[in-house]
Design an enzyme around this catalytic site. Structure first.
Site, PDB file in Angstrom:
ATOM      1  N   THR A 166      73.543  26.218  16.740  1.00 45.79           N
ATOM      2  CA  THR A 166      73.398  26.435  15.128  1.00 45.79           C
ATOM      3  C   THR A 166      74.642  26.859  14.389  1.00 45.79           C
ATOM      4  O   THR A 166      74.888  26.412  13.514  1.00 45.79           O
ATOM      5  CB  THR A 166      72.335  27.754  15.011  1.00 45.79           C
ATOM      6  OG1 THR A 166      70.963  27.402  15.659  1.00 45.79           O
ATOM      7  CG2 THR A 166      72.263  28.253  13.810  1.00 45.79           C
TER       8      THR A 166
ATOM      9  N   ALA B 115      70.112  24.929  12.516  1.00 43.62           N
ATOM     10  CA  ALA B 115      69.062  25.468  13.362  1.00 43.62           C
ATOM     11  C   ALA B 115      68.779  24.696  14.708  1.00 43.62           C
ATOM     12  O   ALA B 115      68.900  23.439  14.799  1.00 43.62           O
ATOM     13  CB  ALA B 115      67.727  25.388  12.991  1.00 43.62           C
ATOM     14  N   CYS B 116      68.902  25.255  15.879  1.00 44.42           N
ATOM     15  CA  CYS B 116      68.854  24.734  17.113  1.00 44.42           C
ATOM     16  C   CYS B 116      67.710  25.224  17.968  1.00 44.42           C
ATOM     17  O   CYS B 116      67.359  26.466  17.708  1.00 44.42           O
ATOM     18  CB  CYS B 116      70.147  24.750  18.036  1.00 44.42           C
ATOM     19  SG  CYS B 116      70.693  26.334  18.630  1.00 44.42           S
ATOM     20  N   THR B 117      67.533  24.740  19.035  1.00 42.80           N
ATOM     21  CA  THR B 117      66.408  25.223  19.754  1.00 42.80           C
ATOM     22  C   THR B 117      66.445  26.572  20.384  1.00 42.80           C
ATOM     23  O   THR B 117      65.351  27.469  20.139  1.00 42.80           O
ATOM     24  CB  THR B 117      65.861  24.293  21.160  1.00 42.80           C
ATOM     25  OG1 THR B 117      67.093  24.202  21.767  1.00 42.80           O
ATOM     26  CG2 THR B 117      65.383  22.888  20.667  1.00 42.80           C
TER      27      THR B 117
END
Length: 103
Positions: free
Chosen positions: A16, A8-10
């Site tokens: 992601t 998961a990324c921002t």
């Protein structure tokens, strides 16, 4: 070794999926069974099953944000890393995990 995890990324888009792809490719090339779910702007994809979690030797959380569902991994070793580490050196990370946790 059986590895499960979350990427998961921002923004929930590019990093992601890059992290997931890097982990899965490296894990398979190194002979491990690996399944990574993604959490992003469109929700959760490729969700881990409880059976996969129960059978896992280790959990990798490759994330730049807080992820949902960490309580599923109680009792499992969890390795938290930023997505950029996984993208840049997935085999190095997996080899370090194998040295630390066996497999």
């Amino acid at each position: 070794m059986k590895i499960v995890g979350i990427a998961a990324c921002t923004s929930g888009i590019a990093h992601t999926y890059m992290a997931k792809k890097s982990l899965v490719k490296a894990g398979e090339e190194l002979g491990h069974k690996i399944h990574i779910e993604t959490q992003g702007t469109i929700g959760t994809e490729d969700a881990l099953t409880q059976s996969e979690i129960d059978e896992a030797d280790v959990v990798i959380v490759a994330a730049d944000i807080k992820v949902n569902g960490r309580e599923r991994f109680i009792g499992k070793p969890i390795v938290d890393v930023p997505t950029n580490v996984v993208i840049k050196s997935p085999k190095g990370l997996i080899n370090k995990i194998v040295k630390t946790y066996g497999g």
